[in-house]
Design a protein around this motif. Structure first.
Motif: not given
Length: 562
Positions: A71-80, A88-100
């Motif tokens: 789902a995180a990869r799908a979100l990255m693809e959706e935002i583009d 800018a040679n950007a690196s992208v990371y999806v950061v979850n909350p630690l808990g729920a």
């Protein structure tokens, strides 16, 4: 000297590869569920287009809810993020909350862990829904001074108690509640309305708040607009009390400086990458930066020339992108050329003769360039080279200078101090060369003068050699009771204050001969080994007072030029 050269090599490798290489070195925190890291190319100068790897972007995405990797990869693809990754040679990371769900203190500490692990100087945050609320209410109030830009989509507004200490951050607020959520960012940025859905800070043009109330816009559309109008415009780094590529933890040296990430289209500047064959399987490389209207039709000999020289093994776009001179070229409309003077795996070293040859060829090729107003400056090893060029090639330049480098005792990328002293002595009083020395007093690579280290210090060597050639008194013995910073009397002493990071001050003064300020020294207090962009304006205002008669090669001083 061996130790100094080793440090210089370490500096150059670290500064170019800092973001991507450092990210590969660390085990990523567990709450990063998905990432796309831009592959680092250590030979970046083989890629002629795009930006260098200096201050490549890092984007943290805080989603509405916890996501699995798919789902995180799908979100990255959706935002583009393709434009950010390309530009800018950007690196992208999806950061979850630690808990729920996001918890203020726990997830803030998790952010600090991510920040300290990735060590990025160009950090952008993208928040969606609850992720945007977390950014609005926790990260922006607590850590704005370490973030280069925020895109908040559909988050709830933060409540900032009156009198809350705060730092500015570029922010683009979109979606439901955009107007209400923007209010706290307007406070953080000390901003005033300056256009439709736009708020600006009076003193720092990068601290903007943009509001988009279109609730039907897609995340791809919102990111594309935020990137083009705001997020791509700035980066942050911290060079206070240390040198940025040494790394530091969040808050260790105060908040980070914010600087413009070069945008040639905004500046109306065209860049040309030029490769020139030099015999079999050899070629030179340089980058030309042209204000658009000067490429064709400018009057003959009307355009000044600024030569930039990168540091040891740096990408040859380093000075153009991080020194501040391209922004000045955009304001004052002069020509800039940055050369691969040192050579690389793909290009031959120009050396001092090659730099001279390239300049002469450019002057012949472009009649609009002014041969009487050719200037040079560099960073670190490039500063050493510019300092040497002012002695060895004094017939070419009207003024030279450099940042974070003087003239070292053993080797100056082609000429030792003894050779330069001999030539300066031979030319003494017959040749005058204005010299501007910019340095950080917390520099560990090329240390600033102190009562304990000034004998043989690279900066004092440079000042002495230019004093010699200019026919000025040579001050070899320093007395710090005269001036606790410079150890000698300087005229026009000034203290300048800049609202960068937690506040940076500059001490400067000049040495005169016959009414001409032939040496200017600029000390950036408690600053490390790197460019301080506001110093480019100081240096340029000094340089442009001088020209060199193309026929007699005599220096011309025009103090009315401001």
């Amino acid at each position: 000297m061996k130790k100094i050269l080793t440090l210089l090599l370490a500096f150059s490798l670290a500064s170019v590869s800092f973001n991507a290489a450092s990210q590969a070195m660390f085990k990523l925190p567990e709450n990063i569920v998905c990432s796309e890291v831009k592959p680092y190319n250590p030979q970046g100068d083989s890629r002629l287009e795009g930006q260098s790897y200096n201050f490549s972007a890092t984007i943290l995405v805080y989603p509405d809810t916890r996501l699995d990797e798919s789902a995180a990869r799908a979100l990255m693809e959706e935002i583009d993020f393709s434009e950010a990754r390309s530009y800018a040679n950007a690196s992208v990371y999806v950061v979850n909350p630690l808990g729920a769900k996001y918890e203020a203190d726990a997830d803030y500490e998790a952010f600090v862990n991510v920040y300290n692990s990735l060590r990025s100087g160009n950090l952008k945050l993208v928040g969606i829904g609850n992720g945007a609320t977390f950014i609005n209410s926790v990260l922006a109030p607590r850590a704005a001074g370490y973030i280069a830009g925020i895109l908040s989509i559909g988050g709830k507004a933060a409540k900032l108690p009156k009198g809350t200490p705060h730092d500015g951050v570029p922010a683009y607020i979109a979606g439901v509640n955009a107007t209400r959520s923007a209010a706290s960012y307007i406070i953080l940025n000390d901003a005033q309305k300056c256009g439709e859905n736009l708020y600006c800070n009076e003193y720092e043009p990068l601290f903007k708040v943009m509001v988009n109330t279109d609730t039907k816009a897609t995340m791809k559309e919102l990111f594309a607009d935020a990137w083009s109008r705001l997020l791509s415009k700035s980066y942050r780094f911290n060079n206070f009390g240390h040198t940025h590529y040494e790394g530091c933890k969040l808050g260790e040296y105060g908040i980070n400086e914010i600087e413009p990430y070069i945008n040639l289209a905004d500046l109306k500047i065209v860049r040309k990458a030029v490769e020139q064959p030099q015999g079999k399987d050899a070629k030179w490389l340089w980058y030309e930066y042209w204000p658009e209207e000067l490429m064709e039709g400018a009057p003959e000999h009307s355009v000044p020339v600024m030569v930039l020289l990168h540091g040891n093994t740096n990408d040859p776009r380093t000075q153009a992108e991080t020194s501040g001179f391209i922004q000045l070229a955009g304001e004052e409309r002069f020509f800039v050329v940055e050369m691969e003077w040192q050579g690389s795996a793909y290009y031959s070293a120009m050396g001092h003769d090659g730099v001279e040859s390239t300049i002469l060829n450019l002057l012949a090729k472009y009649p609009q360039l002014d041969p009487s107003r050719v200037y040079a400056e560099g960073l670190s090893a490039g500063s050493m080279t510019a300092s040497a060029l002012g002695i060895k090639k004094s017939h070419i330049f009207a003024a030279v200078g450099g940042h974070s480098g003087g003239l070292m005792g053993g080797r100056n990328y082609g000429y030792g101090v003894n050779s330069l002293e001999i030539e300066a002595t031979q030319k003494r009083g017959a040749v005058e060369m204005p010299y501007c020395s910019v340095l950080g007093t917390a520099d560990k690579v090329v240390p600033f003068i102190t009562p304990d280290n000034y004998k043989g210090n690279g900066y004092l060597n440079a000042w002495n050699i230019y004093q010699t050639m200019n026919g000025m008194p040579v001050v070899r013995e320093l007395d710090f009771s005269i001036d606790p910073i410079f150890g000698q009397k300087l005229e026009d002493r000034q203290t300048l204050e800049f609202k960068k990071g937690s506040g940076i001050t500059v001490e400067c003064g000049q040495m005169y001969k016959d009414g001409k300020p032939l040496i200017k020294i600029v000390a950036v207090m408690n600053y490390g080994h790197w460019n301080f962009q506001p110093a480019a304006r100081i240096m340029w205002d000094y340089f442009k007072q001088f020209s060199r008669d193309p026929e007699t090669r005599k220096l011309v001083y025009s103090p009315s030029v401001k």
